[in-house]
Design an enzyme around this catalytic site. Structure first.
Site, PDB file in Angstrom:
ATOM      1  CB  ALA A 172     -19.724  14.731 -30.365  1.00 59.00           C
TER       2      ALA A 172
ATOM      3  CB  SER B 191     -25.078   8.657 -38.421  1.00 59.43           C
ATOM      4  OG  SER B 191     -24.673   7.594 -37.942  1.00 59.43           O
TER       5      SER B 191
ATOM      6  CE1 TYR C 191     -20.633  11.259 -39.667  1.00 60.41           C
ATOM      7  CE2 TYR C 191     -20.790   9.326 -38.346  1.00 60.41           C
ATOM      8  CZ  TYR C 191     -21.195  10.217 -39.292  1.00 60.41           C
ATOM      9  OH  TYR C 191     -22.109   9.669 -40.269  1.00 60.41           O
TER      10      TYR C 191
ATOM     11  CG  ASN D 283     -26.636  13.636 -48.234  1.00 61.37           C
ATOM     12  OD1 ASN D 283     -26.810  12.382 -47.755  1.00 61.37           O
ATOM     13  ND2 ASN D 283     -25.851  13.838 -48.975  1.00 61.37           N
TER      14      ASN D 283
END
Ligand SMILES: NC(=O)c1ccc[n+]([C@@H]2O[C@H](COP(=O)([O-])OP(=O)(O)OC[C@H]3O[C@@H](n4cnc5c(N)ncnc54)[C@H](OP(=O)(O)O)[C@@H]3O)[C@@H](O)[C@H]2O)c1
Length: 275
Positions: free
Chosen positions: A160, A145, A158, A93
């Protein structure tokens, strides 16, 4: 998955979604190993877990370390198995974000950090964990995400890193087919009640802090996110979009790319600075 008595390691358990996952799993009777860099915050998560855990359950194991260091991740797994005798689930996480247009960035070095935390951090933890997950026919949960599936302005590095994580999981799923190890990819949209935005890298390469962007009302609270993840773990689902309506986004990206791009640009622009 029934959580009572299960040995579960969570990275990024010191704040935000990781802390919520820990508390809800503790309430369900899981035996937890909590991992992050900030020991004080991790101990606070452990205290919150103890408050809600069934009486007589073991204290959560607090392990400080950095997911960018493979040796710290190996220690997380070794100490968890030494303490609990097994590993039933690993939740990768830990994450860090950014908020800066590519052309405005003055120090690019945080792009390496984004890859090291969001992608390699999961890889570093999973590699030593896999033999144990095979034994327990356990579960690997990767908090990716929505940006593993789509782009977003001000988030190039981010996005990528989260795409890299998603590609890794796609291939791994094929390798582990029939092994008994489950893989759950979690694709949240914006989550409120976490530190991601204040810890995000800005143009100068520093953390955004108070200059962070505010959330709009459609952000999902971390508590609700954690509840949905536990339900998907129980059902041994392969993927979870939060909110559910965004499961069509990969299709929209293929079918209506320009429309999708305009909508994302508008939504990102609606997040105001420093509020
Ligand atoms: N918030 C959102 O809108 C959103 C949306 C989609 C996906 N996500 C994903 O959800 C996950 C959890 O984020 P969050 O929103 O809960 O943010 P958060 O509150 O900032 O939590 C991030 C966690 O990651 C840990 N971490 C960061 N760098 C680390 C490192 N090098 N080594 C070990 N731990 C590290 C932090 O702990 P320490 O600083 O103590 O190490 C913290 O516990 C992330 O993977 C994020 O990308 C969040």
């Amino acid at each position: 998955m029934i959580f009572g008595g299960k040995a579960i390691a969570i990275t990024g358990a010191s704040t935000g979604l990781g802390r919520e996952l820990a508390v809800q799993l503790a309430r369900a009777g899981a035996r937890l190993a909590l991992f992050a860099r900030n020991e004080t915050a991790l101990r606070e998560t452990a205290r919150l877990c103890l408050q809600v855990a069934p009486t007589g359950g073991p204290e959560p194991l607090v392990i400080t370390g950095d997911v960018t260091r493979p040796e710290d991740c190996a220690r997380l797994i070794t100490e968890t198995v030494a303490q609990f005798g097994a590993l039933d689930c690993l939740i990768a996480n830990a994450g860090v974000s950014m908020w800066a247009r590519f052309e405005d960035i003055r120090d690019l070095s945080f792009f390496r950090k984004l890859i090291e935390v969001n992608y390699l951090g999961a890889v570093h933890c999973l590699h030593p964990a896999l033999p144990h997950l095979r034994k327990s026919r356990g579960l690997f949960v990767a908090v990716a995400s929505l940006q593993s599936k789509i782009g977003a302005p001000a988030h190039t590095g981010y996005t990528a890193a989260k795409h890299a994580l998603d590609g890794f999981l796609e291939s791994l799923r094929m390798e582990l087919d029939g092994s008994g190890v489950g893989i759950l990819s979690v694709y949240p949209s914006w989550i409120s009640g976490t530190e991601l935005r204040s810890h995000a890298f800005c143009e100068a390469g520093a953390k955004m802090g108070e200059a962070r962007r505010s959330h709009t009302s459609d952000a999902v609270p971390a508590e609700e996110c954690a509840t949905r993840i536990l339900a998907a773990m129980t059902a041994r689902k392969e993927q979870l979009f939060i909110p559910n309506k965004y499961r069509w986004l990969p299709w929209a990206r293929l079918a209506l790319p320009q429309m999708l791009r305009r909508r994302i640009q508008k939504r990102v622009a609606s997040q105001k600075a420093g509020e």
